[in-house]
Design a protein around this motif. Sequence first.
Motif, PDB file in Angstrom:
ATOM      1  N   SER A 270     -42.008 -33.796  12.475  1.00  0.00           N
ATOM      2  CA  SER A 270     -41.698 -33.446  13.762  1.00  0.00           C
ATOM      3  C   SER A 270     -40.434 -34.029  14.403  1.00  0.00           C
ATOM      4  CB  SER A 270     -42.888 -34.005  14.739  1.00  0.00           C
ATOM      5  OG  SER A 270     -42.706 -35.285  14.865  1.00  0.00           O
ATOM      6  N   PHE A 271     -39.857 -34.582  13.710  1.00  0.00           N
ATOM      7  CA  PHE A 271     -38.394 -35.447  13.997  1.00  0.00           C
ATOM      8  C   PHE A 271     -37.489 -34.458  13.505  1.00  0.00           C
ATOM      9  CE2 PHE A 271     -40.480 -39.738  13.923  1.00  0.00           C
ATOM     10  CZ  PHE A 271     -40.646 -39.798  15.369  1.00  0.00           C
ATOM     11  N   SER A 272     -37.670 -33.976  12.324  1.00  0.00           N
ATOM     12  CA  SER A 272     -36.940 -32.874  11.971  1.00  0.00           C
ATOM     13  C   SER A 272     -36.908 -31.369  12.552  1.00  0.00           C
ATOM     14  CB  SER A 272     -37.077 -32.552  10.228  1.00  0.00           C
ATOM     15  OG  SER A 272     -36.292 -31.539   9.639  1.00  0.00           O
TER      16      SER A 272
ATOM     17  N   GLU B 245     -32.116 -30.459   7.873  1.00  0.00           N
ATOM     18  CA  GLU B 245     -32.935 -29.828   6.698  1.00  0.00           C
ATOM     19  C   GLU B 245     -33.857 -31.149   6.583  1.00  0.00           C
ATOM     20  OE1 GLU B 245     -31.818 -27.397   3.372  1.00  0.00           O
ATOM     21  OE2 GLU B 245     -30.033 -28.579   3.686  1.00  0.00           O
ATOM     22  N   PHE B 246     -34.777 -30.891   5.951  1.00  0.00           N
ATOM     23  CA  PHE B 246     -35.867 -31.685   5.579  1.00  0.00           C
ATOM     24  C   PHE B 246     -35.981 -31.706   4.167  1.00  0.00           C
ATOM     25  CE2 PHE B 246     -40.572 -33.538   6.016  1.00  0.00           C
ATOM     26  CZ  PHE B 246     -40.371 -34.440   5.081  1.00  0.00           C
ATOM     27  N   VAL B 247     -35.541 -32.471   3.395  1.00  0.00           N
ATOM     28  CA  VAL B 247     -35.238 -32.289   2.013  1.00  0.00           C
ATOM     29  C   VAL B 247     -36.188 -33.506   1.328  1.00  0.00           C
ATOM     30  CG1 VAL B 247     -33.750 -32.493   0.045  1.00  0.00           C
ATOM     31  CG2 VAL B 247     -33.032 -31.411   2.143  1.00  0.00           C
TER      32      VAL B 247
ATOM     33  N   THR C 248     -32.057 -34.958  10.449  1.00  0.00           N
ATOM     34  CA  THR C 248     -31.880 -34.623   8.928  1.00  0.00           C
ATOM     35  C   THR C 248     -32.943 -35.666   8.197  1.00  0.00           C
ATOM     36  OG1 THR C 248     -29.629 -33.582   9.181  1.00  0.00           O
ATOM     37  CG2 THR C 248     -30.544 -34.024   6.955  1.00  0.00           C
ATOM     38  N   VAL C 249     -33.642 -35.043   7.256  1.00  0.00           N
ATOM     39  CA  VAL C 249     -34.829 -35.936   6.664  1.00  0.00           C
ATOM     40  C   VAL C 249     -34.676 -35.955   5.238  1.00  0.00           C
ATOM     41  CG1 VAL C 249     -37.131 -36.817   6.291  1.00  0.00           C
ATOM     42  CG2 VAL C 249     -36.452 -35.870   8.681  1.00  0.00           C
TER      43      VAL C 249
ATOM     44  N   VAL D  30     -29.386 -39.013  10.195  1.00  0.00           N
ATOM     45  CA  VAL D  30     -30.190 -38.876   9.061  1.00  0.00           C
ATOM     46  C   VAL D  30     -31.320 -39.935   8.869  1.00  0.00           C
ATOM     47  CG1 VAL D  30     -30.101 -38.692   6.494  1.00  0.00           C
ATOM     48  CG2 VAL D  30     -28.253 -37.933   7.884  1.00  0.00           C
ATOM     49  N   LEU D  31     -32.349 -39.493   8.517  1.00  0.00           N
ATOM     50  CA  LEU D  31     -33.692 -40.296   8.371  1.00  0.00           C
ATOM     51  C   LEU D  31     -33.654 -40.425   6.574  1.00  0.00           C
ATOM     52  CD1 LEU D  31     -35.793 -42.402   9.504  1.00  0.00           C
ATOM     53  CD2 LEU D  31     -37.335 -40.142   9.686  1.00  0.00           C
TER      54      LEU D  31
END
Length: 235
Positions: free
Chosen positions: A192-194, A38-40, A200-201, A168-169
């Motif tokens: 793009s990494f997500s 996920e990108f949150v 997970t960002v 996780v980032l």
Amino acid sequence: MNASAPLIRLAGITKTYGRGQAAFQALKGIDLEIAQGEFVAVMGPSGSGKSTVMNILGCLDTPTAGSYEFQGVHVERLTRDQRALLRRHFLGFVFQGFNLLARTSALENVELPLIYRGEPAASRHAAARTALQQVGLDGWERHTPGELSGGQQQRVAIARAIVTRPEVLLADEPTGNLDTHTSREIMELISSFSIEQGITVLMVTHEPDMAEYARRIVHFVDGRVDSDRINGGVA
């Protein structure tokens, strides 16, 4: 870990600073689940608790009460050294201020997390070069931060965060020191990494247009989750 289980689960998380009449409750019972990939975006006014919860997620602080599960492991029960190992092997960090070593080359800055992990020089160099290529800085390995633009410095910081291949980032106001055009370039890179690597960002931002890059936006107010929605208009 159960494939259907969330990567991260917070349940009843509270955080209180100080004691007695000076006590301040920064978090007042946070429940939050985050799935792999996920990108949150985490938003909220100053003092809302968004930075406190990010510090807990990043194992930089511990909750006063409640549970924090990472891949099913109760992080709040870990020792300081165990939390440091979790940070080192599973988490990557990007900060507003870049936090690069001024007299050190881009390549050496990116290698730092691998030095802490005790990796040999040859594999460190190779991994750092690959990470710099991934952020569009092939050929800039020997430049120091003073020889780079703000956007390039943030790209070095992102390369340093992903060189360990983290699960996780965690990004804290990653575009706060950048102009609008450069901010969009950095957000497209993080996104793009997500999308492409399944990282997970989790990003704290006060900028609505930057939050629009996320698939999900969680809004904090007064130490609580005020809203948690899927973003239908991803930039």
